[in-house]
Design an enzyme around this catalytic site. Structure first.
Site, PDB file in Angstrom:
ATOM      1  N   ARG A 288       1.014  -1.502   0.061  1.00  0.00           N
ATOM      2  CA  ARG A 288       0.416   0.459  -0.241  1.00  0.00           C
ATOM      3  C   ARG A 288       1.113   1.176  -0.532  1.00  0.00           C
ATOM      4  NH1 ARG A 288      -1.328   4.466   2.824  1.00  0.00           N
ATOM      5  NH2 ARG A 288      -0.338   3.835   4.184  1.00  0.00           N
ATOM      6  N   PHE A 289       0.635   2.388  -0.525  1.00  0.00           N
ATOM      7  CA  PHE A 289       0.920   3.234  -0.784  1.00  0.00           C
ATOM      8  C   PHE A 289       0.010   4.877  -0.845  1.00  0.00           C
ATOM      9  CE2 PHE A 289       2.719   1.412  -4.818  1.00  0.00           C
ATOM     10  CZ  PHE A 289       1.934   2.596  -5.521  1.00  0.00           C
ATOM     11  N   SER A 290      -0.099   5.846  -0.453  1.00  0.00           N
ATOM     12  CA  SER A 290      -0.894   6.393  -0.513  1.00  0.00           C
ATOM     13  C   SER A 290      -1.137   7.904  -1.792  1.00  0.00           C
ATOM     14  CB  SER A 290      -0.661   7.527   0.871  1.00  0.00           C
ATOM     15  OG  SER A 290      -0.941   6.887   1.977  1.00  0.00           O
ATOM     16  N   THR A 291      -0.081   7.698  -2.626  1.00  0.00           N
ATOM     17  CA  THR A 291      -0.184   8.876  -3.497  1.00  0.00           C
ATOM     18  C   THR A 291      -0.468   8.011  -4.977  1.00  0.00           C
ATOM     19  OG1 THR A 291       2.106  10.020  -3.376  1.00  0.00           O
ATOM     20  CG2 THR A 291       0.392  10.939  -2.106  1.00  0.00           C
TER      21      THR A 291
ATOM     22  N   GLN B 205       3.786   7.526  -5.790  1.00  0.00           N
ATOM     23  CA  GLN B 205       4.583   6.450  -5.606  1.00  0.00           C
ATOM     24  C   GLN B 205       4.322   5.346  -6.277  1.00  0.00           C
ATOM     25  OE1 GLN B 205       2.792   7.488  -1.556  1.00  0.00           O
ATOM     26  NE2 GLN B 205       4.755   6.295  -0.554  1.00  0.00           N
TER      27      GLN B 205
END
Length: 517
Positions: free
Chosen positions: A15-18, A21
């Site tokens: 998982r990553f937010s943006t 990334q």
């Protein structure tokens, strides 16, 4: 996964937010760390991918409706055996929510019989350890506190920066994002009017003043081949409506901010008073005022109750002739609703053919929705496809390595460098295709698939039929539905083609007649 492999199963969660990334190295870093851990500890890393790319964990969206939720559902359904291992880069990949909720999520995963391993510090969490070692629980809680504080402070800093920008909006330009008929100057001190687009805006306002409706305006723009402002290939009634209501045409800017709507979702809300003169005006203020008065005085002859979904195929149906979205139309309260190609509706190139919505609903529910039983499992075919892709990806990786070595030995070579770039692009495409297929495999677990199909069939058999419920269940099982309206010239009767999320298609006639070849 090979059924003869008796090693403990491991699953990677990335998982990553943006979105930024995703263009970086975050996905590869997290995936390769999971692979290394599995190899060192003798675990069988499953090919199913659980990824929440560009999804924030601050408000728990990943655990509520994301891929992490899919993983938990698969565990609950029994498709993932107890004792399996979930590999995550760090605790904050699971959650950045308030600490008690973050630890509760960790407990939920462990109590489902899954061991959680955080790769950055090598910690293993299961119920036995959480019960036996209070300090282990405290470490998890402290990590959750840190992750939540980092997200909170980051959000606060960004919010304060934008609040300060909004306060200065009357004196300086906040961002290059602006209406399509403008562009920010290089000195960022003002905007330049793009006259060709401004003329289109003025045409829209004038046509409305001349008595044309929003849909008629869209049709005329499409018929004249007027280019759209955004990525769309045609004008829509909704686009015309937004332009007619947009005070930016007279230079007004309304600051907004993101706020929680109470259900965990974020939405834009006005923040502060409108800023007059922020943009250069492209429409006469009196014209704009007249248009607003007319719009405010317009009353439709019928209205849909609230935001209730009345079309079971809403957001899912595509035209069989051109692939555009099929939309629901109803010309007056006494007429029956029909489905029609959105491109044909606005004269954008497809022939106008419609099909009564009632016939579509009858087809969906006919014979106790027996068509649902024809859904392909897709599982074995997907696994074979995955194995083939893995082999192709391994070959591409080897080719990249050989070309890189050859380039290093032979010095500068345009031909080799070009070949290396092409092969690297091919490898990236294969990696993306493999990841997407792995995510599809995660949705194809037998028990979960059976549960979704049973829920869909129950919704279709309900009396009375609830279109919103059916739509939600269809979205859980289908990628989209191709609608084939009757075409006498081509000898084609009305029918539907269901495109399943797990792969494969199912054709179904409407009114007892299928497509005629």
């Amino acid at each position: 996964m090979n059924t003869t492999d008796h090693r403990t199963l491991a699953f990677s969660y990335v998982r990553f937010s943006t979105p930024e990334q995703q263009r970086g190295d975050s996905y590869r870093r997290q995936s390769e760390a999971a692979q290394r851990y599995a190899e060192r500890h003798g675990l069988a890393l499953d090919e199913r991918a659980y990824t929440d790319l560009g999804v924030s964990a601050y408000r728990g969206k990943n655990a509520r409706e994301g891929s992490l939720r899919t993983f938990l559902d698969a565990v609950e359904a029994g498709d993932i055996p107890r004792g399996s291992v979930l590999l995550v880069e760090s605790m904050d990949r699971l959650s950045r929510s308030i600490p008690r909720k973050a630890v509760r999520l960790l407990e939920e995963i462990c109590e489902a019989g899954v061991v959680v391993v955080t790769l950055d510090d090598g910690q293993r969490y299961d119920t036995a350890r959480l019960d036996r070692e209070p300090m282990c629980f405290m470490v998890a809680y402290l990590v959750a506190i840190r992750a939540n504080e980092e997200s909170y402070k980051k959000g606060q800093r960004v919010g304060e920066a934008w609040a300060a920008k909004r306060r200065r909006a009357a004196d300086e330009k906040l961002t290059a994002i602006c209406p399509y008929w403008l562009s920010l100057n290089e000195d960022r001190a003002g905007f330049t009017i793009l006259e060709d687009r401004a003329e289109i805006v003025r045409r829209i306002y004038q046509q409305f003043l001349d008595g044309a409706g929003q849909e008629a305006i869209a049709r005329s723009l499409n018929a004249d081949g007027v280019p759209t402002f955004g990525r769309g290939d045609r004008w829509h009634k909704s686009t015309i409506a937004k332009i007619l209501r947009n005070a930016a045409v007279v230079g007004t800017y309304q600051p907004h901010r993101m706020a929680d709507d109470g259900s965990g979702k974020r939405k834009r809300i006005p923040d502060g008073a409108p800023v007059e003169g922020y943009y250069p005006s492209v429409v006469d203020p009196q014209v704009f005022a007249t248009v607003q008065n007319r719009l405010d005085g317009t009353r439709a002859t019928y209205r849909r109750e609230g935001n209730a979904i009345t079309n079971p195929l809403a957001g899912l149906s595509r035209c069989g002739d051109c692939g555009a979205t099929m939309t629901r139309v109803q010309k007056g309260s006494r007429s029956a609703p029909r489905l029609v190609c959105s491109r044909a509706k606005v004269s954008a190139g497809c022939k106008y053919r419609s099909i009564p919505l009632s016939e579509v609903i009858d087809a969906l529910t006919d014979d106790d929705a027996a068509w649902v039983d024809e859904a392909p499992s897709g599982n074995e075919a997907s696994r074979q496809e995955w194995a083939s892709l893995e082999a192709e990806r391994a070959g591409s990786e080897e080719a990249v390595y050989r070309l890189a070595q050859e380039l290093a030995r032979g010095g500068a070579s345009i031909a080799i460098a070009d070949a290396l770039r092409r092969e690297e692009a091919n490898l990236r495409a294969l990696e993306e295709t493999t990841r997407a297929l792995s995510e599809r495999l995660a949705r194809e677990t037998p028990n979960m698939l059976a549960g979704r199909l049973a829920a869909l069939k129950a919704a279709l058999q309900a009396d009375p039929l609830e279109a919103g419920v059916v739509n939600a269940r269809l979205r859980e099982t289908l990628e989209y539905v191709t609608v084939w309206p009757r075409d006498e010239e081509a000898g084609r009767a009305s029918s539907l083609t269901f495109h399943w999320l797990q792969g494969g298609e199912t054709d179904m006639p409407i009114g007892g007649f299928g497509r005629v070849s």
